[in-house]
Motif scaffolding. Structure first.
Motif, PDB file in Angstrom:
ATOM      1  N   ILE A 220       0.857  -1.199   0.000  1.00  0.00           N
ATOM      2  CA  ILE A 220       0.000   0.000   0.000  1.00  0.00           C
ATOM      3  C   ILE A 220       0.887   1.242   0.000  1.00  0.00           C
ATOM      4  O   ILE A 220       1.603   1.511   0.964  1.00  0.00           O
ATOM      5  CB  ILE A 220      -0.942   0.011   1.228  1.00  0.00           C
ATOM      6  CG1 ILE A 220      -1.762  -1.290   1.259  1.00  0.00           C
ATOM      7  CG2 ILE A 220      -1.850   1.241   1.194  1.00  0.00           C
ATOM      8  CD1 ILE A 220      -2.785  -1.350   2.365  1.00  0.00           C
TER       9      ILE A 220
ATOM     10  N   ILE B 173      -1.883  -1.264  -3.924  1.00  0.00           N
ATOM     11  CA  ILE B 173      -2.880  -0.196  -3.810  1.00  0.00           C
ATOM     12  C   ILE B 173      -2.127   1.134  -3.762  1.00  0.00           C
ATOM     13  O   ILE B 173      -1.088   1.239  -3.105  1.00  0.00           O
ATOM     14  CB  ILE B 173      -3.693  -0.345  -2.487  1.00  0.00           C
ATOM     15  CG1 ILE B 173      -4.316  -1.738  -2.359  1.00  0.00           C
ATOM     16  CG2 ILE B 173      -4.713   0.762  -2.328  1.00  0.00           C
ATOM     17  CD1 ILE B 173      -5.504  -1.983  -3.232  1.00  0.00           C
TER      18      ILE B 173
ATOM     19  N   ILE C 170     -11.088  -2.618  -0.224  1.00  0.00           N
ATOM     20  CA  ILE C 170      -9.773  -3.245  -0.391  1.00  0.00           C
ATOM     21  C   ILE C 170      -9.831  -4.734  -0.039  1.00  0.00           C
ATOM     22  O   ILE C 170      -9.206  -5.563  -0.701  1.00  0.00           O
ATOM     23  CB  ILE C 170      -8.688  -2.496   0.424  1.00  0.00           C
ATOM     24  CG1 ILE C 170      -8.639  -1.037  -0.043  1.00  0.00           C
ATOM     25  CG2 ILE C 170      -7.326  -3.158   0.250  1.00  0.00           C
ATOM     26  CD1 ILE C 170      -7.647  -0.157   0.656  1.00  0.00           C
TER      27      ILE C 170
END
Ligand code: CDP
Length: 229
Positions: free
Chosen positions: A9, A149, A220
């Motif tokens: 992330i 992400i 997510i």
């Protein structure tokens, strides 16, 4: 169904990366690694030694000691989170101050500092089953991560979140100073030569300006579940 993946992330400062990363790790039984905490710990060390300040950075002095600096995570049984330790001392609170935030991007731009920390991060994620957040996780640390992400939100939203967070901790900060820090760090992190913050080509971008914490988590988690099939 014991497949374990790596979740990277990345994103701009104060986008809530660590909040969602922690939630995901808990849900999945994965390890959570806050790579920013490691850069913050090295920065705190440099501040304590007088190697870095608002107008100076004695790089060579820091590099001389770099190898001997011990950064580690240790589980805090009271919070169930992994606290950051610098040379055996818990510095979890000290590394989150605005003072550290104002200097961390300068220290993090150094390639030797990055080399040391990236090697540690790769080792932590060796066995997969890890959620790591930072700036270069999907582009440098785990280029092969199954899920990447890239988080974003407007600078105002991010500054407001960080302002509330620090105020709640009792830190006397002004909103304007926080906003300046957010904008300055975005600039430094995206324009540095070594591992600049950039969205990996295979990362999924999420702007969470208008998402609740729950909505973001569910969005997510769904992406994770798709990878686990
Ligand atoms: O939590 P916040 O978004 O404010 O930042 P952080 O994740 O604690 O990271 C602090 C700083 O460390 C960033 O602004 C970057 O300069 C640096 N950093 C980095 O260069 N690479 C990473 N993988 C993580 C953080």
């Amino acid at each position: 169904m014991n497949k374990k993946i790596t979740i990277a992330i990345d994103g701009f400062s104060s986008t809530g990366k660590s909040t969602v990363a922690k939630e995901l790790a808990k849900e999945l039984g994965y390890i959570y690694v806050d790579s920013g905490a490691m850069y913050r710990a090295i920065t705190l060390f440099a501040m304590q030694e007088g190697f870095v300040g608002t107008r100076f950075f004695e790089v060579e002095s820091l590099l001389e000691k770099l190898e001997a600096i011990l950064v580690s995570f240790q589980l805090n049984p009271l919070t169930s989170n992994a606290d950051m330790y610098l040379n055996g001392i818990n510095v979890e609170n000290e590394i989150r101050t605005l003072e550290v935030s104002n200097l961390v991007s300068t220290v993090a731009a150094n390639s030797d500092v990055r080399k040391k920390l990236v090697a540690m991060q790769k080792e932590m994620g060796m066995h997969k089953g890890v959620v790591m957040d930072g700036r270069d996780i999907g582009t440098v640390v785990f280029k092969d991560a199954e899920l990447k992400i890239f988080m974003n939100a407007s600078a105002d939203t991010r500054a407001e979140r960080r302002y509330k967070e620090l105020r709640n901790k009792g830190e006397e900060v002004s909103y304007q100073d926080i906003l300046k820090n957010v904008v300055d760090r975005d600039f430094m992190d995206t324009t540095r030569d070594d591992s600049p913050l950039v969205k990996a080509v295979d990362a999924i971008e999420i702007d969470n300006s208008n998402l609740s914490r729950k909505e973001q988590f569910e969005m997510i988690l769904k992406l994770v579940q798709e990878k686990l099939i």
